[in-house]
Design a protein around this motif. Structure first.
Motif, short mmCIF file in Angstrom:
data_model
loop_
_atom_site.label_atom_id
_atom_site.label_comp_id
_atom_site.label_asym_id
_atom_site.label_seq_id
_atom_site.Cartn_x
_atom_site.Cartn_y
_atom_site.Cartn_z
N VAL A 47 0.84 -1.20 0.00
CA VAL A 47 0.00 0.00 0.00
C VAL A 47 0.88 1.25 0.00
O VAL A 47 0.65 2.19 -0.76
CB VAL A 47 -0.96 0.01 1.21
CG1 VAL A 47 -1.65 1.37 1.35
CG2 VAL A 47 -2.00 -1.11 1.09
N GLY A 50 2.37 1.85 -3.28
CA GLY A 50 1.34 2.25 -4.23
C GLY A 50 0.90 3.70 -4.10
O GLY A 50 0.51 4.32 -5.07
N ILE A 51 0.96 4.25 -2.88
CA ILE A 51 0.52 5.63 -2.70
C ILE A 51 1.67 6.63 -2.71
O ILE A 51 1.43 7.83 -2.74
CB ILE A 51 -0.31 5.82 -1.41
CG1 ILE A 51 0.50 5.49 -0.16
CG2 ILE A 51 -1.58 5.01 -1.46
CD1 ILE A 51 -0.21 5.82 1.14
N THR A 52 2.89 6.14 -2.69
CA THR A 52 4.10 6.98 -2.69
C THR A 52 3.95 8.22 -1.80
O THR A 52 3.83 9.34 -2.29
CB THR A 52 4.52 7.40 -4.10
OG1 THR A 52 3.45 8.11 -4.72
CG2 THR A 52 4.92 6.22 -4.94
N VAL A 110 -0.50 -2.91 -3.35
CA VAL A 110 -0.20 -1.98 -4.44
C VAL A 110 -1.48 -1.73 -5.27
O VAL A 110 -1.78 -0.58 -5.61
CB VAL A 110 0.92 -2.52 -5.35
CG1 VAL A 110 1.06 -1.70 -6.61
CG2 VAL A 110 2.25 -2.55 -4.58
N ALA A 111 -2.22 -2.80 -5.54
CA ALA A 111 -3.46 -2.65 -6.32
C ALA A 111 -4.48 -1.80 -5.57
O ALA A 111 -5.12 -0.93 -6.16
CB ALA A 111 -4.04 -4.03 -6.64
N ALA A 113 -3.90 0.48 -3.31
CA ALA A 113 -3.43 1.87 -3.29
C ALA A 113 -3.66 2.55 -4.62
O ALA A 113 -3.92 3.76 -4.67
CB ALA A 113 -1.94 1.91 -2.92
N GLY A 114 -3.60 1.79 -5.69
CA GLY A 114 -3.84 2.36 -7.00
C GLY A 114 -5.27 2.79 -7.23
O GLY A 114 -5.56 3.64 -8.06
N THR A 115 -6.19 2.22 -6.44
CA THR A 115 -7.59 2.57 -6.59
C THR A 115 -8.04 3.62 -5.59
O THR A 115 -9.16 4.10 -5.65
CB THR A 115 -8.48 1.32 -6.41
OG1 THR A 115 -8.31 0.80 -5.09
CG2 THR A 115 -8.15 0.26 -7.44
#
Length: 116
Positions: A47, A50-52, A110-111, A113-115
């Protein structure tokens, strides 16, 4: 390393270490507690990646918390111990199962966080 960065990692690490200890107390089954923290830590780090987030958040959570919470050395020792006590099959199930679950958790993080 800047003092603030070192303190940030240290605070995150302290929280991660205490959290790891608490999981060990709550899950009183050999290797299961280590697998649980490694999978959960992989998800949290996924996560985070994914959100950097800002650098200080990444240091506190990614390096500090996740670094202290997850535990590769315990995973390795417990897998060897399982092989010695319960046989190669138990050790292999632990090793492969933990690795697959941790990788899936990181990917899920990661997925997710991408949403967000």
């Amino acid at each position: 390393m800047a003092l603030v960065s070192a303190l940030t990692v240290g605070i995150g690490g302290a929280v991660g270490a205490v959290s790891r200890y608490a999981v060990g107390l709550a899950v009183e089954r050999r290797a299961l507690d280590t697998a649980a923290v490694n999978v959960a830590g992989s998800f949290v780090l996924g996560v985070l990646v994914g959100i950097t987030p800002a650098n200080s958040v990444a240091l506190a959570i990614g390096v500090g918390f996740c670094g202290a919470f997850t535990t590769f050395s315990s995973f390795a020792v417990e897998t060897v111990s399982l092989a010695e006590d319960d046989g190669i099959r138990s050790a292999a199930v632990n090793a492969v199962g933990t690795l697959v679950a941790a990788l899936a958790a990181a990917l899920a993080g990661v997925a997710l966080a991408g949403t967000v």
